[in-house]
Design a protein around this motif. Structure first.
Motif: not given
Length: 159
Positions: A14-15, A21-22, A40-46, A54-56
């Motif tokens: 999620y963003d 989103c939150a 998990v936050p999208a495009a995060s390090e995790e 994936l295309d983050h």
């Protein structure tokens, strides 16, 4: 990915900088779950570490859900599988998975995207550009773009 593998856990990307989103993340966490959800936050390090294929950048633009056997669900399918994981909403997920229900799910996803887009047009993000601290930016003309954070403003960490 094994297409016949049972789904035992879902990860919802999620963003984290989107208020809608939150809100939905918090709502999901309060729901009784038949299938455990990890948010998990999208495009995060995790997210990048867990799902390197994936295309983050795209995960910031469209809800993405990943199953424990590697299944990837996008857009309306991601919403449907997320509802399917919830005890009280599984019957709704089954109705939305029909052809007519899928049209309703797609409409809901488009309405949410339109609302998110209207939030980006305000002064909070400097006009029509939505900028994230991690280097991603969105403009209606170009979509999502990534510019690695630089050191010109003195914010780089020392090496």
């Amino acid at each position: 990915m094994n297409a016949t593998a049972p789904v035992r856990r879902l990860t919802v990307l999620y963003d984290a900088e989107c208020s809608l989103c939150a809100f939905l993340r918090d709502w999901l966490l309060r729901q009784p779950q038949l299938v455990p959800l990890e948010l998990v936050p999208a495009a995060s390090e995790e997210a990048r570490r867990r799902f390197p294929g994936l295309d983050h950048g795209a995960t910031l633009d469209e809800i993405t859900v990943v199953g424990d056997a590697g299944q990837v669900y996008l857009g309306p399918a991601a919403w449907i599988v997320t509802l399917w994981a919830l005890r009280e909403h599984r019957p709704l997920a089954h109705r939305l998975s029909t052809p007519s229900g899928a049209l309703l799910a797609k409409g809901a996803v488009l309405a949410a995207a339109k609302w998110r887009g209207s939030q980006w047009g305000g002064t909070r993000w400097g006009g029509r550009v939505y900028r994230r601290a991690d280097g991603w930016a969105y403009t209606p003309e170009a979509g999502w773009t990534y510019t690695a954070p630089g050191c010109a403003d003195g914010t780089c960490a020392p090496r």
